[in-house]
Design a protein around this motif. Structure first.
Motif, PDB file in Angstrom:
ATOM      1  N   MET A   1      68.070  68.177 129.920  1.00 21.45           N
ATOM      2  CA  MET A   1      67.284  69.117 129.153  1.00 21.45           C
ATOM      3  C   MET A   1      66.575  68.428 127.991  1.00 21.45           C
ATOM      4  N   GLU A   2      67.281  67.487 127.370  1.00 22.72           N
ATOM      5  CA  GLU A   2      66.697  66.749 126.248  1.00 22.72           C
ATOM      6  C   GLU A   2      65.487  65.934 126.700  1.00 22.72           C
ATOM      7  N   ARG A   3      65.591  65.335 127.880  1.00 24.33           N
ATOM      8  CA  ARG A   3      64.475  64.545 128.425  1.00 24.33           C
ATOM      9  C   ARG A   3      63.272  65.436 128.732  1.00 24.33           C
ATOM     10  N   VAL A   4      63.511  66.633 129.256  1.00 20.81           N
ATOM     11  CA  VAL A   4      62.421  67.560 129.569  1.00 20.81           C
ATOM     12  C   VAL A   4      61.698  67.969 128.288  1.00 20.81           C
ATOM     13  N   ILE A   5      62.442  68.234 127.237  1.00 25.77           N
ATOM     14  CA  ILE A   5      61.838  68.614 125.960  1.00 25.77           C
ATOM     15  C   ILE A   5      61.012  67.454 125.411  1.00 25.77           C
ATOM     16  N   LYS A   6      61.527  66.236 125.515  1.00 24.48           N
ATOM     17  CA  LYS A   6      60.790  65.070 125.036  1.00 24.48           C
ATOM     18  C   LYS A   6      59.493  64.888 125.815  1.00 24.48           C
ATOM     19  N   VAL A   7      59.550  65.061 127.129  1.00 27.26           N
ATOM     20  CA  VAL A   7      58.358  64.939 127.969  1.00 27.26           C
ATOM     21  C   VAL A   7      57.333  66.004 127.593  1.00 27.26           C
ATOM     22  N   LEU A   8      57.767  67.243 127.410  1.00 28.78           N
ATOM     23  CA  LEU A   8      56.839  68.317 127.043  1.00 28.78           C
ATOM     24  C   LEU A   8      56.218  68.080 125.671  1.00 28.78           C
ATOM     25  N   ILE A   9      56.995  67.592 124.728  1.00 31.67           N
ATOM     26  CA  ILE A   9      56.456  67.324 123.389  1.00 31.67           C
ATOM     27  C   ILE A   9      55.396  66.228 123.454  1.00 31.67           C
ATOM     28  N   LEU A  10      55.669  65.157 124.182  1.00 28.52           N
ATOM     29  CA  LEU A  10      54.688  64.081 124.297  1.00 28.52           C
ATOM     30  C   LEU A  10      53.436  64.525 125.048  1.00 28.52           C
ATOM     31  N   ALA A  11      53.608  65.325 126.094  1.00 26.63           N
ATOM     32  CA  ALA A  11      52.446  65.837 126.831  1.00 26.63           C
ATOM     33  C   ALA A  11      51.618  66.773 125.948  1.00 26.63           C
ATOM     34  N   LEU A  12      52.281  67.590 125.157  1.00 32.00           N
ATOM     35  CA  LEU A  12      51.555  68.473 124.236  1.00 32.00           C
ATOM     36  C   LEU A  12      50.875  67.686 123.121  1.00 32.00           C
ATOM     37  N   LEU A  13      51.463  66.586 122.691  1.00 32.01           N
ATOM     38  CA  LEU A  13      50.798  65.715 121.709  1.00 32.01           C
ATOM     39  C   LEU A  13      49.529  65.104 122.298  1.00 32.01           C
ATOM     40  N   TYR A  14      49.583  64.746 123.574  1.00 34.54           N
ATOM     41  CA  TYR A  14      48.386  64.245 124.255  1.00 34.54           C
ATOM     42  C   TYR A  14      47.300  65.317 124.262  1.00 34.54           C
ATOM     43  N   VAL A  15      47.671  66.526 124.633  1.00 30.28           N
ATOM     44  CA  VAL A  15      46.724  67.641 124.667  1.00 30.28           C
ATOM     45  C   VAL A  15      46.170  67.915 123.273  1.00 30.28           C
ATOM     46  N   LEU A  16      47.021  67.890 122.274  1.00 36.74           N
ATOM     47  CA  LEU A  16      46.587  68.115 120.896  1.00 36.74           C
ATOM     48  C   LEU A  16      45.608  67.042 120.437  1.00 36.74           C
ATOM     49  N   ALA A  17      45.878  65.782 120.779  1.00 38.45           N
ATOM     50  CA  ALA A  17      44.981  64.695 120.386  1.00 38.45           C
ATOM     51  C   ALA A  17      43.592  64.883 120.995  1.00 38.45           C
ATOM     52  N   VAL A  18      43.527  65.224 122.267  1.00 41.29           N
ATOM     53  CA  VAL A  18      42.235  65.450 122.916  1.00 41.29           C
ATOM     54  C   VAL A  18      41.557  66.681 122.330  1.00 41.29           C
ATOM     55  N   SER A  19      42.328  67.719 122.055  1.00 41.14           N
ATOM     56  CA  SER A  19      41.770  68.967 121.529  1.00 41.14           C
ATOM     57  C   SER A  19      41.209  68.810 120.118  1.00 41.14           C
ATOM     58  N   VAL A  20      41.859  68.006 119.297  1.00 43.33           N
ATOM     59  CA  VAL A  20      41.363  67.784 117.931  1.00 43.33           C
ATOM     60  C   VAL A  20      39.970  67.177 117.979  1.00 43.33           C
ATOM     61  N   VAL A  21      39.767  66.220 118.860  1.00 43.68           N
ATOM     62  CA  VAL A  21      38.452  65.602 118.985  1.00 43.68           C
ATOM     63  C   VAL A  21      37.426  66.618 119.488  1.00 43.68           C
ATOM     64  N   GLU A  22      37.821  67.449 120.449  1.00 41.77           N
ATOM     65  CA  GLU A  22      36.901  68.456 120.959  1.00 41.77           C
ATOM     66  C   GLU A  22      36.546  69.486 119.890  1.00 41.77           C
ATOM     67  N   LEU A  23      37.476  69.810 119.012  1.00 42.60           N
ATOM     68  CA  LEU A  23      37.199  70.759 117.935  1.00 42.60           C
ATOM     69  C   LEU A  23      36.177  70.211 116.943  1.00 42.60           C
ATOM     70  N   LEU A  24      36.128  68.899 116.783  1.00 41.59           N
ATOM     71  CA  LEU A  24      35.117  68.306 115.905  1.00 41.59           C
ATOM     72  C   LEU A  24      33.705  68.583 116.417  1.00 41.59           C
ATOM     73  N   GLY A  25      33.590  68.875 117.718  1.00 43.07           N
ATOM     74  CA  GLY A  25      32.295  69.199 118.299  1.00 43.07           C
ATOM     75  C   GLY A  25      31.666  70.449 117.737  1.00 43.07           C
ATOM     76  N   PHE A  26      32.439  71.302 117.100  1.00 49.19           N
ATOM     77  CA  PHE A  26      31.879  72.491 116.461  1.00 49.19           C
ATOM     78  C   PHE A  26      31.092  72.130 115.198  1.00 49.19           C
ATOM     79  N   TYR A  27      31.350  70.948 114.660  1.00 46.90           N
ATOM     80  CA  TYR A  27      30.672  70.532 113.438  1.00 46.90           C
ATOM     81  C   TYR A  27      29.403  69.742 113.707  1.00 46.90           C
ATOM     82  N   HIS A  28      29.398  68.966 114.775  1.00 48.29           N
ATOM     83  CA  HIS A  28      28.208  68.193 115.111  1.00 48.29           C
ATOM     84  C   HIS A  28      28.205  67.904 116.610  1.00 48.29           C
ATOM     85  N   PRO A  29      27.025  67.982 117.247  1.00 48.77           N
ATOM     86  CA  PRO A  29      26.966  67.741 118.702  1.00 48.77           C
ATOM     87  C   PRO A  29      27.348  66.325 119.108  1.00 48.77           C
TER      88      PRO A  29
END
Length: 188
Positions: A1-29
């Protein structure tokens, strides 16, 4: 269970990193069209840690599916993006299997270079269906935003974005994997 939580946290960090960059697109094309380049640098660490801690099949697909789900929830997904997520995710998984995490870093480096193209599949609609994409941009962001974005869309920009994304992804993940010595066995 601990390994599954670690995997999900790292995968969500990946998604968050990509999403932060995409959110910057609202400020400039510039940030929207070149989001793949910036995401290639920012999302490298979570992907590397995910491959380092869990060298099992499905990690690239997990990241791609979570990214796709998040984009569709927020109304930012489209069929090209879905195709890119599944296509690049499957290719990255195949590369991880062919090169393998346990034999060296080639599997991590090559799979991450392919994964870095996922945000690129979001902006590909600008070159495939320009008129529809520009109408959508005008309705959401306004005429000035669309005019600036329209000037940035050339075949040279397309090729430079693709090349820069792959170069930045390679350099970033290579730096992260320089001192990584994969273990022969993993405790599960």
């Amino acid at each position: 269970m601990e390994r599954v939580i670690k995997v999900l946290i790292l995968a969500l960090l990946y998604v968050l990193a990509v999403s932060v960059v995409e959110l910057l697109g609202f400020y400039h094309p510039f940030f929207w069209t070149y989001s793949a380049v910036f995401a290639a640098v920012i999302a490298a660490w979570p992907y590397f840690k995910l491959c380092q801690s869990s060298p099992v099949p499905g990690m690239a697909i997990l990241c791609a599916v979570l990214l796709l789900m998040m984009n569709f929830i927020f109304g930012q997904g489209h069929e090209y993006f879905a195709l890119g997520c599944f296509g690049f995710g499957c290719i990255a998984e195949a590369l991880r299997k062919v090169f393998g995490n346990y034999r060296g870093v080639k599997g991590v480096i090559t799979s991450y270079m392919v994964m870095s193209l996922i945000p690129f599949s979001k902006s590909i609609v600008l070159w495939i269906d320009y008129n529809t994409a520009m109408e959508l941009i005008v309705s959401r962001m306004g005429d000035i935003y669309a005019a600036v974005m329209g000037r940035m869309l050339s075949k040279y920009m397309f090729m430079s974005m693709l090349a820069l994304t792959l170069v930045f992804a390679f350099v970033t993940i290579w730096i992260l994997t320089r001192n990584w010595r994969p273990r022969d066995r993993y405790d599960y």
